[in-house]
Design a protein around this motif. Structure first.
Motif, PDB file in Angstrom:
ATOM      1  N   SER A 138       0.833  -1.211   0.000  1.00 65.00           N
ATOM      2  CA  SER A 138       0.000   0.000   0.000  1.00 65.00           C
ATOM      3  C   SER A 138       0.874   1.270   0.000  1.00 65.00           C
ATOM      4  O   SER A 138       0.361   2.379   0.081  1.00 65.00           O
ATOM      5  N   ARG A 144      -1.827   9.287   6.631  1.00 63.38           N
ATOM      6  CA  ARG A 144      -2.016   9.286   5.163  1.00 63.38           C
ATOM      7  C   ARG A 144      -1.655  10.644   4.537  1.00 63.38           C
ATOM      8  O   ARG A 144      -1.694  10.793   3.324  1.00 63.38           O
ATOM      9  N   LYS A 175      -2.407   6.089   0.535  1.00 63.17           N
ATOM     10  CA  LYS A 175      -3.366   4.978   0.488  1.00 63.17           C
ATOM     11  C   LYS A 175      -2.939   3.859   1.434  1.00 63.17           C
ATOM     12  O   LYS A 175      -3.284   2.684   1.218  1.00 63.17           O
TER      13      LYS A 175
END
Ligand SMILES: Cc1cc2nc3c(=O)[nH]c(=O)nc-3n(C[C@H](O)[C@H](O)[C@H](O)COP(=O)(O)OP(=O)(O)OC[C@H]3O[C@@H](n4cnc5c(N)ncnc54)[C@H](O)[C@@H]3O)c2cc1C
Length: 446
Positions: A169, A297, A304
């Motif tokens: 991610s 984030r 993400k």
């Protein structure tokens, strides 16, 4: 018949007492509350949940689900109580904490084989089978005794956990691999680095300063902070530049996109051998989990990010278990003494219940004059016990259950399911349940 002594009637100790008694063996369960309270418990009930009322996800195919499913198959008292106390909580097994603790207290108090003694224990009974399950807030006198018993003063008193994110991610078109000044132990670029411009850094500091923290559970959670592991929001409060000269120091990190050091950087360190998760170095914090996800984030490259674990800081007493315990949770230098729960080096409510359950079974085996029978390594509980006893003892950190702790699938299956993480996890769960059922067929549930 040998009596087993269990010290601490929290999550692990209550489950252990039930498991011993269901094998017809008498138990003395020592609990210091209410004679002496811990800084976090508020009642005299057994198995009190000190913070959240969630026992994590119960969605089939997740690692926390697998752990609970195994406990249910092993006739866990606390899983039964959780089922009775269940309240709506989406995929999570969320409970009414009062009903939960009352159910456990009632079951233990009405069990004729269990004698509940409300007293603080400061010496572990000699020449008796004992389970120490006194949790992260073990009383000081007993902590000293454990230091003596284990021949080590390496009891840890602060838990400072940095968030962990899933490797796939991380946006590697922004983040880059490098070690500071190119210095790495083995010539590879050990870290993933997330570079900040000045504007991005200022925005991040503003968000940290405005972020909502978890209310302090206990006085000593609040002050003084342990200077060696200050939460990042506290560093930000000490000055806008403090982070840039601390955990977000950019020196020696050349960003290949600009050829220059960034204004600030967050370094991510590989968390496990499989390199599928990374921790944010030095990013322990007290922020609420939702806030953490939102604020982390804002880090360039983590827009993400999927979180495997959030950061935390609280007092925690645990032994350096890989140096001290066998896979059957016995002290290597004193096999009649077993450890269970958070103090044995696991993290979390259900992990504490799980180690309590197996410690009860192992102690019962010992009382019957048999070798304790470890659970298969393929199971979540077997894997937790493996981690506790076989992880690297240097700088040991307690663990929650995750798929990282379970054995990897064979190459052929991994290859076949390489594009489908959910299917891989489902397969690990299927194998775990199959080996648990096989184990129970051989060693009947009692
Ligand atoms: C502040 C805080 C918040 C936490 N929040 C969460 C959370 O939200 N979710 C989560 O999954 N985990 C959380 N944990 C971690 C952990 O899961 C819990 O602490 C869990 O209760 C551990 O279970 P246990 O059985 O090991 O210890 P406990 O449940 O704490 O039980 C230990 C028992 O031993 C007793 N005791 C201590 N010393 C003695 C003695 N000398 N003699 C006799 N009795 C003694 C205590 O009174 C207590 O009843 C938290 C921990 C802390 C400290």
């Amino acid at each position: 018949m040998t009596t087993i002594h269990i010290i601490g009637a929290g999550l692990a100790g209550s489950e252990a007492a039930h498991q011993v008694a269901r094998q017809g063996i008498p138990v003395v369960l020592h609990e210091m509350r209410p004679v002496r309270q811990t800084p976090a418990h508020q009642t005299d009930r057994l198995a009190e949940l000190v913070c959240s009322n969630s026992l994590k996800t119960d969605q089939e195919g997740a690692a926390p689900w697998l752990l609970k499913e195994e406990l249910r198959r092993l006739d866990s008292l606390l899983m039964r109580a959780a089922n009775i106390a269940r309240v709506p909580g989406g995929h999570a097994l969320t409970v009414d904490r009062v009903v939960f603790a009352e159910e456990v207290t009632r079951a233990i108090a009405s069990n004729p084989l269990i004698e509940l003694r409300r007293e603080e224990v400061d010496v572990v009974p000699d020449n008796q089978i004992s389970i120490i399950a006194t949790g992260p807030l073990t009383s000081d006198a007993l902590a000293a005794e454990i230091g003596r018993l284990t021949g080590s003063d390496r009891l840890f008193f602060y838990d400072s956990i940095s968030p962990i994110v899933e490797a796939d991610s991380i946006d590697m078109s922004i983040a880059f691999r490098a070690s500071r000044y190119g210095k790495s132990l083995d010539g590879t670029d050990d870290y993933i680095n997330c570079p900040f411009t000045r504007e991005e850094y200022e925005r991040f500091v503003d968000a940290l300063l405005a972020g909502e923290s978890v209310p302090a559970h206990i006085e000593e959670d609040r002050t003084p902070f342990f200077e060696a592991c200050l939460p990042i929001e506290e560093l930000a409060r000490r000055g806008r530049e403090t982070l840039r000269f601390g955990p977000m120091k950019p020196v020696g990190l050349e960003d290949p996109r600009t050829g220059r050091w960034p204004y600030a950087a967050v370094q991510l360190r590989q968390e496990n051998l499989r390199a599928d998760s990374y921790n944010l170095v030095g990013f322990q914090n007290h922020l609420r989990f939702g806030e953490q996800a939102r604020i982390m984030r804002l880090i360039p490259g983590l827009e993400k990010a999927e979180f495997v674990r959030f950061g935390q800081i609280h007092r925690n007493t645990y032994i350096n278990s890989p140096a001290l315990l066998t896979p059957t949770l016995q002290l290597r230098n004193n096999p009649n003494v077993l450890f269970a729960g958070q103090i044995s080096g696991v993290e979390g409510y259900v992990e504490s219940i799980a180690t309590g359950l197996v410690a009860g079974r192992f102690a019962a085996d010992l009382a019957k004059g048999c070798q304790p029978r470890p659970l298969p390594r393929e199971t979540a509980i077997g894997s937790l016990c493996h981690y506790i006893s076989a992880a690297d003892p240097t700088d040991y950190q307690p663990a929650n259950i995750t798929f990282d702790l379970l054995p990897t699938l064979d190459d052929a299956t991994r290859q076949k399911l390489r594009r489908d993480k959910r299917a891989r996890h489902a397969e690990v769960c299927r194998r775990a349940i199959e080996s648990m059922d096989g184990f129970l067929n051989v060693h009947a549930a009692v």
